[in-house]
Scaffold this active site. Sequence first.
Site, PDB file in Angstrom:
ATOM      1  N   SER A  70      10.703   7.178  -9.630  1.00 46.13           N
ATOM      2  CA  SER A  70      10.253   6.532 -10.708  1.00 46.13           C
ATOM      3  C   SER A  70       9.612   7.499 -11.882  1.00 46.13           C
ATOM      4  CB  SER A  70       9.057   5.559 -10.205  1.00 46.13           C
ATOM      5  OG  SER A  70       8.473   4.958 -11.489  1.00 46.13           O
ATOM      6  N   TYR A  92       0.315   4.383  -7.123  1.00 45.54           N
ATOM      7  CA  TYR A  92       1.952   4.428  -7.135  1.00 45.54           C
ATOM      8  C   TYR A  92       2.524   5.435  -7.470  1.00 45.54           C
ATOM      9  CZ  TYR A  92       6.602   2.304  -8.251  1.00 45.54           C
ATOM     10  OH  TYR A  92       7.904   2.348  -8.721  1.00 45.54           O
TER      11      TYR A  92
HETATM   12  N1  LIG Z   1      10.988  -2.492 -10.768  1.00 46.34           N
HETATM   13  C1  LIG Z   1      10.396  -1.213 -11.425  1.00 46.34           C
HETATM   14  O1  LIG Z   1       9.740  -1.298 -12.469  1.00 46.34           O
HETATM   15  C2  LIG Z   1      10.606  -0.198 -10.819  1.00 46.34           C
HETATM   16  C3  LIG Z   1      10.511   1.271 -11.637  1.00 46.34           C
HETATM   17  C4  LIG Z   1      10.787   2.426 -11.186  1.00 46.34           C
HETATM   18  C5  LIG Z   1      11.142   2.505  -9.873  1.00 46.34           C
HETATM   19  N2  LIG Z   1      11.187   1.165  -8.839  1.00 46.34           N
HETATM   20  C6  LIG Z   1      11.524   1.739  -7.537  1.00 46.34           C
HETATM   21  O2  LIG Z   1      12.693   1.032  -7.389  1.00 46.34           O
HETATM   22  C7  LIG Z   1      12.888   0.767  -5.797  1.00 46.34           C
HETATM   23  C8  LIG Z   1      13.430  -0.869  -5.928  1.00 46.34           C
HETATM   24  O3  LIG Z   1      12.547  -1.696  -6.594  1.00 46.34           O
HETATM   25  P1  LIG Z   1      12.873  -3.129  -7.324  1.00 46.34           P
HETATM   26  O4  LIG Z   1      12.774  -3.077  -8.795  1.00 46.34           O
HETATM   27  O5  LIG Z   1      14.179  -3.500  -6.707  1.00 46.34           O
HETATM   28  O6  LIG Z   1      11.867  -3.962  -6.648  1.00 46.34           O
HETATM   29  P2  LIG Z   1      11.630  -5.094  -5.515  1.00 46.34           P
HETATM   30  O7  LIG Z   1      12.931  -6.148  -5.785  1.00 46.34           O
HETATM   31  O8  LIG Z   1      10.642  -5.455  -5.221  1.00 46.34           O
HETATM   32  O9  LIG Z   1      12.445  -4.281  -4.089  1.00 46.34           O
HETATM   33  C9  LIG Z   1      11.260  -3.420  -3.356  1.00 46.34           C
HETATM   34  C10 LIG Z   1      11.951  -3.752  -1.932  1.00 46.34           C
HETATM   35  O10 LIG Z   1      11.326  -3.025  -0.939  1.00 46.34           O
HETATM   36  C11 LIG Z   1      11.112  -3.647   0.194  1.00 46.34           C
HETATM   37  N3  LIG Z   1       9.741  -3.452   0.942  1.00 46.34           N
HETATM   38  C12 LIG Z   1       8.578  -3.212   0.540  1.00 46.34           C
HETATM   39  N4  LIG Z   1       7.789  -3.024   1.600  1.00 46.34           N
HETATM   40  C13 LIG Z   1       8.707  -2.694   2.778  1.00 46.34           C
HETATM   41  C14 LIG Z   1       8.610  -2.293   3.846  1.00 46.34           C
HETATM   42  N5  LIG Z   1       7.325  -2.091   4.531  1.00 46.34           N
HETATM   43  N6  LIG Z   1       9.644  -2.268   4.732  1.00 46.34           N
HETATM   44  C15 LIG Z   1      10.702  -2.512   4.402  1.00 46.34           C
HETATM   45  N7  LIG Z   1      11.059  -2.950   3.084  1.00 46.34           N
HETATM   46  C16 LIG Z   1      10.206  -3.063   2.360  1.00 46.34           C
HETATM   47  C17 LIG Z   1      11.110  -5.240  -0.344  1.00 46.34           C
HETATM   48  O11 LIG Z   1      11.188  -6.013   0.854  1.00 46.34           O
HETATM   49  P3  LIG Z   1      10.498  -7.238   0.920  1.00 46.34           P
HETATM   50  O12 LIG Z   1      11.154  -8.331   0.448  1.00 46.34           O
HETATM   51  O13 LIG Z   1      10.307  -7.200   2.658  1.00 46.34           O
HETATM   52  O14 LIG Z   1       8.976  -7.101   0.426  1.00 46.34           O
HETATM   53  C18 LIG Z   1      11.944  -4.994  -1.284  1.00 46.34           C
HETATM   54  O15 LIG Z   1      13.164  -5.286  -0.933  1.00 46.34           O
HETATM   55  C19 LIG Z   1      11.539   0.761  -5.365  1.00 46.34           C
HETATM   56  O16 LIG Z   1      11.272   1.870  -4.841  1.00 46.34           O
HETATM   57  C20 LIG Z   1      10.762   0.836  -6.638  1.00 46.34           C
HETATM   58  O17 LIG Z   1       9.355   1.709  -6.556  1.00 46.34           O
HETATM   59  C21 LIG Z   1      11.122   0.024  -9.437  1.00 46.34           C
END
Ligand SMILES: NC(=O)c1ccc[n+]([C@@H]2O[C@H](COP(=O)([O-])OP(=O)(O)OC[C@H]3O[C@@H](n4cnc5c(N)ncnc54)[C@H](OP(=O)(O)O)[C@@H]3O)[C@@H](O)[C@H]2O)c1
Lengths: 468, 251
Positions: free
Chosen positions: B144, B157
Amino acid sequence: MQGPDAPPSDAPLPAAPPSEVLVALSGWGRTAPTGARVTSPATTEAVVAALRAAGERGVVARGLGRSYGDAAQNAGGSVLDMTALSAIRSIDARRGIVDCESGVSLDRLMRLLLPLGWFVPVTPGTRQVTVGGAIGADVHGKNHHVSGGFSRHVRSLELLTADGRVRTLTPADDPELFWATAGGMGLTGVVLSAQIQLLAVQTSLISVDTERAVDLDDLMARLDATDHRYRYSVAWIDLLARGASLGRAVLTRGDHAPLDQLGPRQLRSPLGFRTAGLPAVPRGIPGGLLSAATVGAFNEFWYRRAPRERRGQLQSIPTFFHPLDGLPEWNRIYGPGGFLQYQFVVPYGEEAALRRIVETIARHRCPAFLAVLKRFGEGDPGWLSFPSPGWTLALDIPAGLPGLGRLLDGLDQEVLAAGGRVYLAKDSRLRPDALAPMYPRLDDFRALRARIDPGNRFTSDLARRLSL
Amino acid sequence: MKNALGQPQSLLLLGGSSEIGLATARRLVQGRTRRVHLAGRPSPALTAAAAELTAMGAEVSVHDFDAAALDTHETVLGKVFAEGDIDAVLLAFGVLGDQLKDEQDPMAAAAVGQVNYLGAVTSALVSAQALRRQGHGSLIVLSSVAGERARRANFIYGSTKAGLDAFAQGLGDSLQGTGVHVMVVRPGFVRGRMTEGRPEAPMATTPEAVAEAILVGLQRGSETVWAPGALRVVMSGVRHLPRPVYRRLAV
Ligand SMILES: NC(=O)c1ccc[n+]([C@@H]2O[C@H](COP(=O)([O-])OP(=O)(O)OC[C@H]3O[C@@H](n4cnc5c(N)ncnc54)[C@H](OP(=O)(O)O)[C@@H]3O)[C@@H](O)[C@H]2O)c1
Ligand SMILES: Cc1cc2nc3c(=O)[nH]c(=O)nc-3n(C[C@H](O)[C@H](O)[C@H](O)COP(=O)(O)OP(=O)(O)OC[C@H]3O[C@@H](n4cnc5c(N)ncnc54)[C@H](O)[C@@H]3O)c2cc1C
């Protein structure tokens, strides 16, 4: 500063255990590299031993790595660099037969045989291929319409199969295994040696006729009308020209010059083989150098430079057959992203499909250097041999070109609908399910492999990608 | 096998219900990807994701995977890799945490690190080992921009992503010449459930746009991907701002 907080340059490099040492290999297009253990067996016994030692991810032979895609690599498994297996066993200078090991290059054969008045029966657009690679891909040359593919001129070959046996195969006695091996992309076993029937020549020069074609119709008409008069024929086509110039091209066709066509100076050494080369292209060229504008300008220059018409010009073998070999490592000009070659054939009668494809490529403004158009002769007996009667077009494209995946998938559809196929030695991206309709003997090939190699000892990245 | 255009035929998505992960999976299935493994905590969202990708023509299997249960990763992922080659692993799990609350609750802060950093380290190492054995494959790590420079508003984070980012870069270097490719992806603010209800940052993007950037990165064999791409330039400026200036800008 020492210890874990030292700056990167001081960081100690952990040594990998020797059994884990891998080499990343890719094809001539320098795309999709994968890691494999590489050995260079120099004797038949060493090849057999290497086959035995190969682990569960199997083994594949590699020649000079001139196939564009992933045919001569085997991720996580073993790759046999065959170039050390390179003995010339015998030359029958009377009948024109050479018996040599499979790692010998066509370049070496030419240097050796031309002074004796013999030439290889088929040469691809580069001499830097091995005999094993020429059989594995059943390569074709500018004389396909007259002479067919390379393997037709192979009288016999020795093949090491998965059971560790070395079999001597001839087309008459072992048609199945012989014609599965010819064009079989190294997946039936390792070709150890071959006996090749050569072509008698009086001189090492080619008498070349050059003409320009103003557009695609003109080009096809010229090739149709007079190809049969030439042993060698090919057209260089400018795929960046649009509108009325769509498909403009330069035809270069010819045959080995007879003695009486040589001048006094050339007669001093009529069979001499001379190559002139530039220094290799350096490493580290950035990507994106080649755009439609720069490549288009080159193509324009090249087209204008060619004579409108010229007959009987004497050219050297490298100039006529292998112009790119004069610039070693030219594949580096595409930068780190690499490139791919798309080569297909569509049957005679499908000229409309060919035209649509040429139009699509021109519309897409692919920065493609001169592409090659050629008419194939009769199909070859190899089960997976590429040539079949029709028009074949080959073009190089930078792999990073936006939208390239969809563009080529679309062209595949066009080729399939026309009853054509793409060339496996060039392929690096075909859809697996498009393969069977293109190669009707694919099922036979798979069945034979299952029979003679039930443990899947021979495999490659190409085989995995396309489920060969 | 990945082809010359970086299109994988099989995919392992760690964080099987991640919005960015699924947007990427959909795009890949429209290309060459036929086999998809979704690894995640059982939930209706995970089941729905499997159904959707199956309907698109993929052969999907679902695996129970908890990123925080570090000692299970070898077994759980080992089973997935034993089923056959994986051409691309997308490490997409992550939690944002609740900065202000977590500052008051050290164990909650540690839980963010447990998932985003430690869970990523163990699962990435298990994956890298398997990819190395098979001699090919891409490991795509969702880092990120928050890891690029700590911000008052989300430094817990951000610091986990900084650690993950450095780890993934080093892992990529250690795998040079093995045929394995590691790609670090640095999205900015992505509209979605992770960021729902939070003030939008400049240059906000969507999961689909991040997915597109990932596909282009695969085609080019990139080691670092910014989404949107302009963040690369912006962040190289931000990185060099003096602390007092940065403090005044950053929220
Ligand atoms: N959204 C943003 O603005 C953003 C920006 C930069 C980077 N990112 C990164 O991109 C990645 C994906 O994010 P996203 O936007 O797709 O968000 P998201 O839809 O909230 O996805 C996060 C995922 O992580 C899973 N997760 C959380 N805790 C877990 C655990 N203990 N074991 C297994 N799975 C777990 C969640 O599963 P559950 O359904 O089980 O909770 C969900 O599938 C993340 O690493 C995030 O930090 C996001
Ligand atoms: C500039 C250029 C121009 C070209 N022009 C043409 C052309 O005009 N016509 C044409 O047909 N092709 C052409 N090619 C493609 C080339 O001829 C083929 O890819 C050829 O197979 C390369 O031979 P190689 O020794 O490099 O084999 P590699 O590329 O190393 O291997 C090719 C295949 O042969 C198998 N193989 C190699 N050695 C053995 C062995 N000993 N036993 C069993 N299998 C083996 C490999 O497993 C692999 O499947 C061209 C390539 C380049 C770079």
